[in-house]
Scaffold this active site. Structure first.
Site, mmCIF file in Angstrom:
data_model
loop_
_atom_site.group_PDB
_atom_site.id
_atom_site.type_symbol
_atom_site.label_atom_id
_atom_site.label_comp_id
_atom_site.label_asym_id
_atom_site.label_seq_id
_atom_site.Cartn_x
_atom_site.Cartn_y
_atom_site.Cartn_z
ATOM 1 N N HIS A 36 0.817 -1.223 0.000
ATOM 2 C CA HIS A 36 0.000 0.000 0.000
ATOM 3 C C HIS A 36 0.853 1.277 0.000
ATOM 4 O O HIS A 36 0.380 2.349 0.341
ATOM 5 C CB HIS A 36 -0.985 0.014 1.186
ATOM 6 C CG HIS A 36 -2.052 -1.042 1.074
ATOM 7 N ND1 HIS A 36 -3.194 -0.869 0.332
ATOM 8 C CD2 HIS A 36 -2.128 -2.297 1.574
ATOM 9 C CE1 HIS A 36 -3.932 -1.967 0.402
ATOM 10 N NE2 HIS A 36 -3.296 -2.847 1.147
ATOM 11 N N GLY A 123 -7.192 -15.278 -6.750
ATOM 12 C CA GLY A 123 -7.363 -14.654 -5.431
ATOM 13 C C GLY A 123 -6.134 -14.703 -4.555
ATOM 14 O O GLY A 123 -6.195 -14.438 -3.358
ATOM 15 N N GLY A 125 -3.503 -12.781 -4.796
ATOM 16 C CA GLY A 125 -2.814 -11.496 -4.679
ATOM 17 C C GLY A 125 -1.504 -11.478 -5.438
ATOM 18 O O GLY A 125 -0.557 -10.792 -5.058
ATOM 19 N N SER A 127 -1.443 -10.818 -8.754
ATOM 20 C CA SER A 127 -1.647 -9.912 -9.890
ATOM 21 C C SER A 127 -1.820 -10.600 -11.232
ATOM 22 O O SER A 127 -1.160 -10.273 -12.207
ATOM 23 C CB SER A 127 -0.512 -8.890 -9.975
ATOM 24 O OG SER A 127 -0.547 -8.110 -8.827
ATOM 25 N N SER A 128 -2.754 -11.537 -11.260
ATOM 26 C CA SER A 128 -3.093 -12.156 -12.545
ATOM 27 C C SER A 128 -3.654 -11.107 -13.495
ATOM 28 O O SER A 128 -3.460 -11.187 -14.711
ATOM 29 C CB SER A 128 -4.097 -13.298 -12.341
ATOM 30 O OG SER A 128 -5.215 -12.840 -11.628
ATOM 31 N N SER A 129 -4.326 -10.085 -12.952
ATOM 32 C CA SER A 129 -4.901 -9.045 -13.819
ATOM 33 C C SER A 129 -3.788 -8.273 -14.537
ATOM 34 O O SER A 129 -3.860 -8.037 -15.742
ATOM 35 C CB SER A 129 -5.784 -8.085 -13.010
ATOM 36 O OG SER A 129 -5.056 -7.509 -11.951
ATOM 37 N N GLU A 161 -7.005 -0.914 -15.813
ATOM 38 C CA GLU A 161 -7.463 -1.327 -14.472
ATOM 39 C C GLU A 161 -8.332 -0.227 -13.850
ATOM 40 O O GLU A 161 -9.380 -0.491 -13.274
ATOM 41 C CB GLU A 161 -6.242 -1.600 -13.603
ATOM 42 C CG GLU A 161 -6.554 -2.318 -12.325
ATOM 43 C CD GLU A 161 -6.139 -3.784 -12.347
ATOM 44 O OE1 GLU A 161 -6.725 -4.518 -11.545
ATOM 45 O OE2 GLU A 161 -5.272 -4.187 -13.123
ATOM 46 N N ASP A 173 2.167 -3.533 -9.738
ATOM 47 C CA ASP A 173 1.863 -4.848 -10.309
ATOM 48 C C ASP A 173 2.272 -4.920 -11.773
ATOM 49 O O ASP A 173 2.924 -5.862 -12.217
ATOM 50 C CB ASP A 173 0.362 -5.149 -10.186
ATOM 51 C CG ASP A 173 -0.086 -5.226 -8.737
ATOM 52 O OD1 ASP A 173 0.782 -5.233 -7.849
ATOM 53 O OD2 ASP A 173 -1.306 -5.275 -8.500
ATOM 54 N N TYR A 223 -9.995 -0.915 -0.305
ATOM 55 C CA TYR A 223 -8.794 -0.425 -1.004
ATOM 56 C C TYR A 223 -9.011 1.020 -1.427
ATOM 57 O O TYR A 223 -8.191 1.902 -1.152
ATOM 58 C CB TYR A 223 -8.517 -1.310 -2.233
ATOM 59 C CG TYR A 223 -7.348 -0.860 -3.072
ATOM 60 C CD1 TYR A 223 -6.094 -1.439 -2.921
ATOM 61 C CD2 TYR A 223 -7.487 0.148 -4.023
ATOM 62 C CE1 TYR A 223 -5.005 -1.026 -3.682
ATOM 63 C CE2 TYR A 223 -6.417 0.569 -4.785
ATOM 64 C CZ TYR A 223 -5.189 -0.019 -4.611
ATOM 65 O OH TYR A 223 -4.122 0.396 -5.362
#
Length: 382
Positions: A36, A123, A125, A127-129, A161, A173, A223
């Protein structure tokens, strides 16, 4: 990188479109420390890993484009001049968003077909996106000779994103996935977008991820909420971002913010410092100090930033009971996903078995364990 993944997407592409495609691998990422801090213009310490997205892409002779998510058995067809966010699902918007953001830069993309498949655990975390976005922008840049630099590409992925997936993420990411260096972690300054690769000598230790296999529903809203808290406190301090604040600065406005928001800002300032100290520890091959900083990071995420959850805290506590684990913390946005653990190689399997059994007993749910290696960023596969 999994050869099986590459072979799968290539075979399906050729069977479906009767053409030899361009092949791309885009990795997921871990973050050793610095959570963060990225959207606060701070420092992070990510690395690309040997799990990711394999994509087969080529120009289409048709007047539509097709994207096929092989592992989801899900397909979309779209016209390039009518792109808008899809209401159907999540992955579609990463693909559509990248195309839209390329077009927003006045670059011309022709019709194309893409088949992709990943082995990044959902899920987790990792960063597949970002891996998917990067594989699409990298592939389109190659196919249509768009002349985009890697830096251009990560900003396109980030905008996709923001504007299509609705997550106001920082740049970490996309950067880690695109610029990863094998056997190195990247000490990334999220303001200058410059990174120094640090080769990590793990000696007789290794990194291990344990996935809680939970994703609590408030993660996206929490977030965005925390991001706006950081921005409002920066405004109060009359600075660009919390990266520019010290603990003493924060003290001067303590009576103007809630105690909860004070702690959130304090966490960001302290986490930024921890990330810089981690770079020194890695440079000195001091894994004990690195481990202690990782534990401190989790403590702050749990008690100050409040983005952890019962399952993550349970797994970190299991690590604390084991003298062979030098450090453990939640990794990623929070409210689920993975813990990252720095553990003696000789004890990794035993700890994985013990933690898995304890987790099952506590939550009547399985966790998943992954051993990962630090890998190369997004690239063409020959």
């Amino acid at each position: 990188m999994s050869t099986a993944l590459i072979n799968d997407v290539k075979k399906v592409y050729i069977d479906t479109f009767n053409k030899e495609p361009l092949l791309i691998f885009s990795p997921g990422r871990i973050n050793i420390i610095g959570e963060h801090t990225d959207y606060n213009d701070g420092f992070v310490f990510p690395a690309a890993v040997n799990k990711g997205i394999a994509a087969a892409i080529e120009k289409s002779d048709s007047n539509i484009s097709t994207a096929y998510a092989l592992d989801k058995k899900s397909k979309i067809e779209f016209e390039l001049d009518k792109i808008k966010p899809s209401t159907e699902g999540h992955w579609q918007n990463y693909v559509l968003g990248v195309v839209a953001e390329i077009q927003n830069r006045n670059k011309t993309v022709g019709n194309f077909n893409i088949v992709f498949k990943g082995d990044i655990p959902g899920g987790a975390g990792m960063s597949s996106s970002a891996a998917l976005e990067n594989s699409v922008v990298f592939g389109l840049n190659e196919l249509f000779k768009l002349g985009l630099s890697k830096e251009d590409m990560i900003y396109i992925s980030q905008k996709a994103e923001h504007n299509y997936a609705g997550v106001n993420c920082g740049i970490m990411d996309q950067y880690a996935s695109m610029f990863g260096v094998k056997d190195h972690a990247l000490h990334l300054d999220c303001r200058s977008i410059e990174a120094k690769p640090y080769k990590i000598d793990f000696k007789d230790h290794q990194l291990m991820l344990i996935n809680t296999n939970v994703k609590h529903s408030l993660s996206d809203s929490a977030y965005n909420d925390r991001r706006s808290v950081c921005e409002s406190i920066s405004k109060l301090l009359n600075i660009k971002a919390l990266r520019d604040a010290t603990e003493q600065d924060l003290e001067t406005i303590k009576d103007q913010v809630t105690p909860e928001n004070y702690q959130k800002a304090l966490f960001v300032i302290q986490e930024n410092e921890r990330t810089q100290k981690a770079a020194e520890a890695i440079k000195d091959n001091d894994l004990e100090t690195l481990g202690a900083l990782i534990y401190d990071s989790h403590h702050g995420l749990q008690h100050q930033y409040k983005v952890s959850c019962e399952e993550l805290d349970f797994l970190v506590n299991q690590a604390k009971f084991n003298p062979h684990v030098l450090g453990a913390r939640m990794m990623g946005g929070g409210f689920g996903g993975c813990t990252i653990n720095l553990i003696a190689k000789s004890e990794a399997k035993a700890f994985a078995a013990h933690a898995s059994n304890a987790y099952k007993k506590a939550f009547n749910k399985d966790c998943s364990v992954y051993f990962i290696e630090l890998a190369e960023g997004t690239h063409l596969v020959n």
